[in-house]
Design an enzyme around this catalytic site. Sequence first.
Site, PDB file in Angstrom:
ATOM      1  N   GLY A   1      53.517  45.051 103.874  1.00 54.33           N
ATOM      2  CA  GLY A   1      54.446  45.664 104.821  1.00 54.33           C
ATOM      3  C   GLY A   1      54.389  47.185 104.788  1.00 54.33           C
TER       4      GLY A   1
ATOM      5  CB  ALA B   1      57.997  42.206 102.299  1.00 55.58           C
TER       6      ALA B   1
ATOM      7  CD  GLU C   1      50.468  41.216 103.510  1.00 51.94           C
ATOM      8  OE1 GLU C   1      49.323  41.534 103.102  1.00 51.94           O
ATOM      9  OE2 GLU C   1      51.187  41.989 104.166  1.00 51.94           O
TER      10      GLU C   1
ATOM     11  CD  GLU D   1      52.450  43.951 108.099  1.00 59.61           C
ATOM     12  OE1 GLU D   1      53.409  43.811 107.321  1.00 59.61           O
ATOM     13  OE2 GLU D   1      51.968  43.026 108.789  1.00 59.61           O
TER      14      GLU D   1
HETATM   15  C1  TC6 Z   1      54.555  41.743 102.379  1.00 56.38           C
HETATM   16  O1  TC6 Z   1      54.567  42.948 102.318  1.00 56.38           O
HETATM   17  C2  TC6 Z   1      54.854  41.022 103.582  1.00 56.38           C
HETATM   18  C3  TC6 Z   1      55.311  41.664 104.671  1.00 56.38           C
HETATM   19  C4  TC6 Z   1      55.676  40.964 105.899  1.00 56.38           C
HETATM   20  C5  TC6 Z   1      57.110  40.939 106.111  1.00 56.38           C
HETATM   21  C6  TC6 Z   1      57.527  40.295 107.387  1.00 56.38           C
HETATM   22  N1  TC6 Z   1      58.745  43.323  95.808  1.00 56.38           N
HETATM   23  O2  TC6 Z   1      53.300  45.313  89.108  1.00 56.38           O
HETATM   24  P1  TC6 Z   1      54.232  46.190  88.337  1.00 56.38           P
HETATM   25  C7  TC6 Z   1      58.287  44.886  90.954  1.00 56.38           C
HETATM   26  S1  TC6 Z   1      54.203  40.816 101.020  1.00 56.38           S
HETATM   27  C8  TC6 Z   1      59.618  43.244  94.801  1.00 56.38           C
HETATM   28  O3  TC6 Z   1      54.426  45.912  86.905  1.00 56.38           O
HETATM   29  P2  TC6 Z   1      52.429  48.430  88.589  1.00 56.38           P
HETATM   30  C9  TC6 Z   1      57.699  44.011  89.866  1.00 56.38           C
HETATM   31  O4  TC6 Z   1      58.257  42.711  89.905  1.00 56.38           O
HETATM   32  C10 TC6 Z   1      54.175  41.953  99.674  1.00 56.38           C
HETATM   33  N2  TC6 Z   1      59.358  43.680  93.559  1.00 56.38           N
HETATM   34  O5  TC6 Z   1      53.869  47.744  88.524  1.00 56.38           O
HETATM   35  C11 TC6 Z   1      58.105  44.778  88.624  1.00 56.38           C
HETATM   36  O6  TC6 Z   1      59.476  44.512  88.383  1.00 56.38           O
HETATM   37  P3  TC6 Z   1      60.037  44.365  86.894  1.00 56.38           P
HETATM   38  C12 TC6 Z   1      52.905  42.636  99.600  1.00 56.38           C
HETATM   39  C13 TC6 Z   1      58.154  44.214  93.350  1.00 56.38           C
HETATM   40  O7  TC6 Z   1      52.665  49.880  88.599  1.00 56.38           O
HETATM   41  C14 TC6 Z   1      57.999  46.236  89.075  1.00 56.38           C
HETATM   42  O8  TC6 Z   1      58.074  46.199  90.503  1.00 56.38           O
HETATM   43  N3  TC6 Z   1      52.906  43.516  98.467  1.00 56.38           N
HETATM   44  C15 TC6 Z   1      57.192  44.308  94.355  1.00 56.38           C
HETATM   45  O9  TC6 Z   1      51.529  47.829  87.574  1.00 56.38           O
HETATM   46  C16 TC6 Z   1      56.728  46.919  88.653  1.00 56.38           C
HETATM   47  O10 TC6 Z   1      55.628  46.136  89.091  1.00 56.38           O
HETATM   48  C17 TC6 Z   1      52.430  43.138  97.278  1.00 56.38           C
HETATM   49  O11 TC6 Z   1      52.022  42.028  97.097  1.00 56.38           O
HETATM   50  C18 TC6 Z   1      57.533  43.851  95.636  1.00 56.38           C
HETATM   51  N4  TC6 Z   1      56.668  43.926  96.674  1.00 56.38           N
HETATM   52  O12 TC6 Z   1      51.827  47.997  90.010  1.00 56.38           O
HETATM   53  C19 TC6 Z   1      52.406  44.205  96.236  1.00 56.38           C
HETATM   54  N5  TC6 Z   1      56.081  44.872  93.837  1.00 56.38           N
HETATM   55  O13 TC6 Z   1      59.827  45.712  86.269  1.00 56.38           O
HETATM   56  C20 TC6 Z   1      52.840  43.675  94.925  1.00 56.38           C
HETATM   57  C21 TC6 Z   1      56.333  45.124  92.542  1.00 56.38           C
HETATM   58  O14 TC6 Z   1      61.445  43.974  87.111  1.00 56.38           O
HETATM   59  N6  TC6 Z   1      52.924  44.696  93.912  1.00 56.38           N
HETATM   60  N7  TC6 Z   1      57.589  44.733  92.243  1.00 56.38           N
HETATM   61  O15 TC6 Z   1      59.196  43.301  86.264  1.00 56.38           O
HETATM   62  C22 TC6 Z   1      51.865  45.194  93.251  1.00 56.38           C
HETATM   63  O16 TC6 Z   1      50.738  44.891  93.544  1.00 56.38           O
HETATM   64  C23 TC6 Z   1      52.126  46.121  92.091  1.00 56.38           C
HETATM   65  O17 TC6 Z   1      53.467  45.930  91.696  1.00 56.38           O
HETATM   66  C24 TC6 Z   1      51.911  47.615  92.387  1.00 56.38           C
HETATM   67  C25 TC6 Z   1      52.425  48.456  91.180  1.00 56.38           C
HETATM   68  C26 TC6 Z   1      50.427  47.887  92.608  1.00 56.38           C
HETATM   69  C27 TC6 Z   1      52.685  48.066  93.599  1.00 56.38           C
END
Ligand code: TC6
Length: 658
Positions: A111, A72, A134, A114
């Site tokens: 997500g 998400a 999450e 999912e």
């Molecule tokens: C969920 O899915 C719930 C679902 C239910 C719904 C009903 N959203 O980490 P990096 C941005 S909960 C928005 O440096 P990497 C991050 O802020 C979610 N932004 O990259 C940064 O922005 P900036 C579950 C996001 O290559 C840029 O992307 N998912 C999101 O080292 C680069 O990020 C997670 O928890 C996001 N979801 O690693 C996954 N993700 O450049 C969280 C990243 O403006 N993300 N950004 O500072 C990660 O674990 C890592 O970002 C990665 C990439 C492994 C995808």
Amino acid sequence: MVDVTTSLTFSDTVSGKAEGDVLVVTLNNPPVNAASAELRQGLWRALDHARSDNAVSAVVITGAGKSFVAGADIKEFGKPQVDPTLPAVVEKIEASEKPVIAAINGVALGGGCEIALAAHARIAHSKAKLGFPEVKLGIVPGAGGTQRLPRLVGCLEAVEMIGTGKPVNAEKAFGIGLIGAIAKGDLLSDALALAQSLKGKPVLRTSERIAPRSDQATVQNTIAKITLKAKGQMAPGEAMRLAASASTLSFTQGLSDERETFLRLRDSDQAKALRHVFFAERDAAKVDGLEHVEPLPLNKIGVCGLGLMGAGIATALLSAGYELIGYERDEPAAEAGKARILDILGKNLKSGRIDQADFERQAANLATTAKLRELAPCDLVIEAVFDDMTIKTELFQKLDLVIRSDAILATNTSYLDPDALAAETAHPERVIGLHFFSPANIMRLVEVVRCAQATPQAVATGFALAKKLGKLPIVTGVCEGFIGNSIFSAYRREAEFLLEDGALPQEIDAAMEDYGMAMGPFAVFDLAGLEIAWARRKREAPTRDPEARYVDIADRLCEAGRLGQKSGRGWYSYEAGKRTVDSAVTEMIAQSRAAKGITPRAIASEEIVKRLIGAMADEGKTLLDKAIAARASDIDLVMINGYGFPAYRGGPMFAASR
Ligand code: TC6
């Protein structure tokens, strides 16, 4: 038959292309393909198109770039909901009568996973990663993940994945049945072939499957273990409860429980704090003045001083693939240092953190010496010798003559002034601080100290190195104790004021441990040993403001030989390693209060927590005013990653602001 050249646009982030009678839907929402409202709307339209176009027999969903979908869009949490929601999109995918194939090109998280689970078949690139992070954001999966995952992989694997938030690689995902195949050649070609094999057949919906059986006792044991580790956090327990319920509840019941839990946790204080931490970590990577600075390439790194700290740093460097030369003052010390490093590598091998080939490669990259001139080829030298200005100055002066003029010199000092140290060298512009935390091979935090004369490239090189080691670098300016120890000193001071005012060490520790600190302050003082702070207080005594409040109870303890855990007695007694309240300490505290004419009062745990967090935040404010820390969130990260502050409270600055 659809025209093979047809390209379709469903939204700015979702496009379609007909490959024969298969519609390939590509999600392209840089940088990580978060499932934003825009992306969800585009995907919804793509699915509508696939349903209504008779020329489409099957759908392949894939991502552009390195991600399939990273989950998400976290930035949308806390804002009004925009339709279609992710659960609705996921349901629409699964409900499709035409087979939908997830071609997982990179990370599929939360997500994103999912979406993949709702597809009727999953094929992944060999480098793909799948997971449910999450709980690290204080929430549970909210689009069917807790119910579909166990129906594919069984409750045990699902509980483990969803409860810990750790992703799995493609091989493991295939092994447990989360994906049906790993692409052997080009992912898209393999996905198209899979689509051809499925078209016209009834689709296989994950929600209609019966979860493979898992041994219930093992499931409950796993839940208990993860719950213990996640002490104080709400999300892991809730997530695992939901995943385990897939073996007893219907899909519809489980889904509605999941939705209610997701919405409740999404708005919780813990989730807000963990979202703050998530964005704080990304912000910390943006350092003023370093935006366009290229770090120097590093291959060979020297470490001076191979005690506990130096050996830890050396191990972290070897694990990241660097060639290492460890220096000690004489041959026996160098040999002992080498043995210490090999011992840590051996433990890593035994615990499975590295394999035999890694061990051999890392050991082959290690050399130790008692001759300083052998550090000449190093691109960077980190000193981790005894924290004494004379010793460090002498070492730096000698190193300055030995290493190349473009090589970097870094000090690991905790309290000394690195600017003063740099000023003693001929090239102060190459001196920085790299303050690791012990054990340095494990602890994630590194304070990168921006010395007054250091070039941006020297600082950028230290920062990039810490990242390469898998650590969290936080840039700090120069002051006594940098960010972390400055805040910790304020915490210590307030804890001692509380003591004098009426609270006992065990009451203060219990309040902070209940709050979520890994250990209460007095237990930490005992663990670290009381003598270093005592020596500092004695040094500072001549210049101390006589009007300032000074608590002398710790001095009395040290004078009585109570120097902490190592001496078996400090703020507590340690019988067989067990922390025990000691009436002698209670008596010493009472005497000190009486000598100052203080009448102790009962202090509630709420006040203890409030005063200690407040003291940390006040000190943090001073560090911000003096530009030692660039942002409040950097201070939060330092305290969370170096001092056991609970991440789910967001750090002292975040907690105090609320
Ligand atoms: C969920 O899915 C719930 C679902 C239910 C719904 C009903 N959203 O980490 P990096 C941005 S909960 C928005 O440096 P990497 C991050 O802020 C979610 N932004 O990259 C940064 O922005 P900036 C579950 C996001 O290559 C840029 O992307 N998912 C999101 O080292 C680069 O990020 C997670 O928890 C996001 N979801 O690693 C996954 N993700 O450049 C969280 C990243 O403006 N993300 N950004 O500072 C990660 O674990 C890592 O970002 C990665 C990439 C492994 C995808």
